[in-house]
Write a protein that holds these residues in place. Structure first.
Motif, PDB file in Angstrom:
ATOM      1  N   PRO A   1       0.774  -1.101  -0.195  1.00 40.26           N
ATOM      2  CA  PRO A   1       0.003   0.031   0.011  1.00 40.26           C
ATOM      3  C   PRO A   1       0.879   1.289   0.085  1.00 40.26           C
ATOM      4  N   VAL A   2       0.443   2.284  -0.451  1.00 37.35           N
ATOM      5  CA  VAL A   2       1.011   3.634  -0.594  1.00 37.35           C
ATOM      6  C   VAL A   2       0.177   4.558   0.265  1.00 37.35           C
TER       7      VAL A   2
ATOM      8  N   THR B   1      -3.496   7.840   5.772  1.00 37.30           N
ATOM      9  CA  THR B   1      -4.296   6.934   5.621  1.00 37.30           C
ATOM     10  C   THR B   1      -4.092   6.272   4.211  1.00 37.30           C
ATOM     11  N   PRO B   2      -4.532   5.030   3.987  1.00 37.50           N
ATOM     12  CA  PRO B   2      -4.206   4.282   2.819  1.00 37.50           C
ATOM     13  C   PRO B   2      -4.553   5.173   1.406  1.00 37.50           C
ATOM     14  N   LEU B   3      -3.432   5.290   0.672  1.00 35.98           N
ATOM     15  CA  LEU B   3      -3.901   6.135  -0.631  1.00 35.98           C
ATOM     16  C   LEU B   3      -4.110   5.385  -2.079  1.00 35.98           C
ATOM     17  N   LEU B   4      -3.252   4.357  -2.227  1.00 32.00           N
ATOM     18  CA  LEU B   4      -3.604   3.188  -2.974  1.00 32.00           C
ATOM     19  C   LEU B   4      -3.410   1.934  -2.459  1.00 32.00           C
ATOM     20  N   PRO B   5      -4.253   0.926  -2.541  1.00 27.58           N
ATOM     21  CA  PRO B   5      -3.782  -0.385  -1.943  1.00 27.58           C
ATOM     22  C   PRO B   5      -2.771  -1.176  -2.753  1.00 27.58           C
ATOM     23  N   ALA B   6      -2.275  -2.123  -2.114  1.00 26.88           N
ATOM     24  CA  ALA B   6      -1.383  -3.159  -2.724  1.00 26.88           C
ATOM     25  C   ALA B   6      -2.447  -4.001  -3.623  1.00 26.88           C
ATOM     26  N   GLY B   7      -1.700  -4.445  -4.770  1.00 28.52           N
ATOM     27  CA  GLY B   7      -2.606  -5.243  -5.758  1.00 28.52           C
ATOM     28  C   GLY B   7      -3.212  -4.106  -6.871  1.00 28.52           C
ATOM     29  N   CYS B   8      -3.124  -2.790  -6.621  1.00 28.37           N
ATOM     30  CA  CYS B   8      -3.600  -1.760  -7.605  1.00 28.37           C
ATOM     31  C   CYS B   8      -2.904  -2.008  -8.916  1.00 28.37           C
ATOM     32  N   ASN B   9      -3.550  -2.097 -10.134  1.00 23.79           N
ATOM     33  CA  ASN B   9      -3.053  -1.969 -11.229  1.00 23.79           C
ATOM     34  C   ASN B   9      -2.661  -0.505 -11.553  1.00 23.79           C
ATOM     35  N   LEU B  10      -1.290  -0.112 -12.083  1.00 22.75           N
ATOM     36  CA  LEU B  10      -1.340   1.266 -11.976  1.00 22.75           C
ATOM     37  C   LEU B  10      -1.416   1.846 -13.549  1.00 22.75           C
ATOM     38  N   GLN B  11      -2.344   2.411 -13.836  1.00 20.11           N
ATOM     39  CA  GLN B  11      -2.678   3.289 -14.935  1.00 20.11           C
ATOM     40  C   GLN B  11      -2.596   4.699 -14.833  1.00 20.11           C
ATOM     41  N   ALA B  12      -2.912   5.498 -15.843  1.00 18.43           N
ATOM     42  CA  ALA B  12      -2.717   6.811 -15.859  1.00 18.43           C
ATOM     43  C   ALA B  12      -3.283   7.658 -14.647  1.00 18.43           C
ATOM     44  N   THR B  13      -4.391   7.485 -14.215  1.00 13.85           N
ATOM     45  CA  THR B  13      -4.988   7.983 -13.124  1.00 13.85           C
ATOM     46  C   THR B  13      -4.136   7.730 -11.854  1.00 13.85           C
ATOM     47  N   GLU B  14      -3.933   6.571 -11.428  1.00 19.18           N
ATOM     48  CA  GLU B  14      -3.086   6.030 -10.396  1.00 19.18           C
ATOM     49  C   GLU B  14      -1.619   6.775 -10.376  1.00 19.18           C
ATOM     50  N   ILE B  15      -1.181   6.852 -11.674  1.00 21.17           N
ATOM     51  CA  ILE B  15       0.112   7.410 -11.954  1.00 21.17           C
ATOM     52  C   ILE B  15       0.201   9.204 -11.315  1.00 21.17           C
ATOM     53  N   ALA B  16      -0.978   9.533 -11.472  1.00 18.38           N
ATOM     54  CA  ALA B  16      -1.055  11.084 -11.498  1.00 18.38           C
ATOM     55  C   ALA B  16      -1.219  11.200 -10.004  1.00 18.38           C
ATOM     56  N   VAL B  17      -2.000  10.300  -9.160  1.00 22.64           N
ATOM     57  CA  VAL B  17      -2.169  10.291  -7.806  1.00 22.64           C
ATOM     58  C   VAL B  17      -0.760  10.253  -7.097  1.00 22.64           C
ATOM     59  N   LEU B  18      -0.111   9.355  -7.469  1.00 25.63           N
ATOM     60  CA  LEU B  18       0.993   9.067  -6.877  1.00 25.63           C
ATOM     61  C   LEU B  18       2.241  10.283  -7.298  1.00 25.63           C
ATOM     62  N   ALA B  19       2.255  10.743  -8.253  1.00 26.58           N
ATOM     63  CA  ALA B  19       2.950  11.955  -8.468  1.00 26.58           C
ATOM     64  C   ALA B  19       2.662  12.971  -7.938  1.00 26.58           C
TER      65      ALA B  19
ATOM     66  N   ALA C   1       1.432  12.769  -4.923  1.00 23.29           N
ATOM     67  CA  ALA C   1       1.881  12.473  -3.487  1.00 23.29           C
ATOM     68  C   ALA C   1       3.541  12.480  -3.518  1.00 23.29           C
ATOM     69  N   GLN C   2       4.026  12.765  -4.559  1.00 29.24           N
ATOM     70  CA  GLN C   2       5.484  13.064  -4.518  1.00 29.24           C
ATOM     71  C   GLN C   2       6.251  11.633  -4.321  1.00 29.24           C
ATOM     72  N   GLN C   3       5.451  10.386  -5.124  1.00 29.10           N
ATOM     73  CA  GLN C   3       6.012   9.284  -4.994  1.00 29.10           C
ATOM     74  C   GLN C   3       7.028   9.099  -6.011  1.00 29.10           C
ATOM     75  N   ALA C   4       8.430   9.093  -6.296  1.00 32.64           N
ATOM     76  CA  ALA C   4       9.239   9.186  -7.321  1.00 32.64           C
ATOM     77  C   ALA C   4       9.467   7.758  -7.721  1.00 32.64           C
ATOM     78  N   SER C   5       9.290   6.990  -6.885  1.00 32.27           N
ATOM     79  CA  SER C   5       9.218   5.554  -7.443  1.00 32.27           C
ATOM     80  C   SER C   5       8.440   4.794  -6.411  1.00 32.27           C
ATOM     81  N   VAL C   6       7.807   3.621  -7.019  1.00 31.92           N
ATOM     82  CA  VAL C   6       7.233   2.658  -6.251  1.00 31.92           C
ATOM     83  C   VAL C   6       7.621   1.251  -6.215  1.00 31.92           C
ATOM     84  N   LYS C   7       7.050   0.417  -5.107  1.00 37.35           N
ATOM     85  CA  LYS C   7       7.417  -0.921  -5.141  1.00 37.35           C
ATOM     86  C   LYS C   7       6.468  -1.926  -5.998  1.00 37.35           C
ATOM     87  N   VAL C   8       6.640  -2.557  -6.874  1.00 35.19           N
ATOM     88  CA  VAL C   8       5.640  -3.264  -7.555  1.00 35.19           C
ATOM     89  C   VAL C   8       6.047  -4.759  -7.860  1.00 35.19           C
TER      90      VAL C   8
END
Length: 243
Positions: A40-41, A149-167, A169-176
């Motif tokens: 989770p992020v 609080t949880p922003l994105l759950p583990a198991g989430c498929n990262l598409q354009a919307t999720e990438i924008a949310v992570l950006a 949140a200033q997440q420069a990298s993610v564990k996949v």
């Protein structure tokens, strides 16, 4: 021959989920499209980060304008101009307003935004023509997401919307999870590669390219093992290599 449904069931019964410890990797955010989050992020930022305006207009105290009407307008003194990206320097006092643009921080003291179409400005004064609703056009800090609080759950498929949310949140990298590897082999002595001239009775191995493309589109990594002729021993060795 066995039915397709039975063959599918045999394959699926052998599938093992990827291990959260061994089968993960950290990737830059721009390389994360189509990948699956392994954990989770959680962000340390509220969204919005602060109270802000959803409209171009004037930040006011609702108590100052709650009784205004077209025949009873209220005139306020403009204490400050607040463009986007600017931190307000003044507290809006009774009888005051602040010029504000969409996305700008709401100044302390103000609790409501009156859109500019419902106002008339002359110099450093603005007249409010209609009564707004309390907290109109104000996006409250943390109203979309609260830090911790949880922003994105583990198991989430990262598409354009999720990438924008992570950006955001200033997440420069993610564990996949690593990409699953899928071995593909073609069988048949009549098959040839696309770069060889066809002889009578031969066929181009087009299915290998279709399957490799489908595997890649599904987010996995195709491992091409080539064409295996109709020889039982060669087939056995090729399948063993694939496994």
């Amino acid at each position: 021959m066995i039915p397709v449904s039975e063959a599918e069931q045999r394959i699926l019964s052998l599938v093992q989920p990827l291990d959260r410890d061994r089968d993960t990797e950290q990737v830059p955010l721009l390389n994360a499209a189509g990948r699956v989050l392994a954990e989770p992020v959680i962000s340390s930022l509220d969204f919005p980060h602060w109270d802000n305006s959803a409209m171009d207009g004037y930040a006011v105290r609702y108590a100052d304008v709650q009784n205004c009407a077209p025949d009873r307008p209220v005139t306020l003194t403009i204490a400050e101009e607040i463009p986007a990206g600017y931190q307000p320097q003044k507290v809006v006092q009774s009888g005051q307003a602040a010029r504000i643009l969409t996305g700008s921080m709401l100044p302390a003291g103000a609790d409501t935004v009156v859109m500019q179409e419902d106002t008339q400005r002359q110099g450093d004064r603005v007249t409010i023509l209609t009564v707004p609703k309390p907290q109109a056009f104000v996006r409250q800090r943390g109203s979309y997401y609260q830090a911790g609080t949880p922003l994105l759950p583990a198991g989430c498929n990262l598409q354009a919307t999720e990438i924008a949310v992570l950006a955001a949140a200033q997440q420069a990298s993610v564990k996949v999870y690593r990409r699953p590897r899928v071995a593909i082999l073609s069988t048949g002595s009549e098959l040839v590669d696309i770069d060889r001239p066809l002889q009578p009775g031969q066929l181009v191995d087009s299915n290998q390219y279709a399957l490799a493309t489908l595997v890649a589109q599904a987010g996995a990594e195709p491992v091409l093992l080539g064409i295996i002729p109709d020889d039982p021993e060669m087939l056995r060795k090729a399948i063993a290599q694939a496994i």
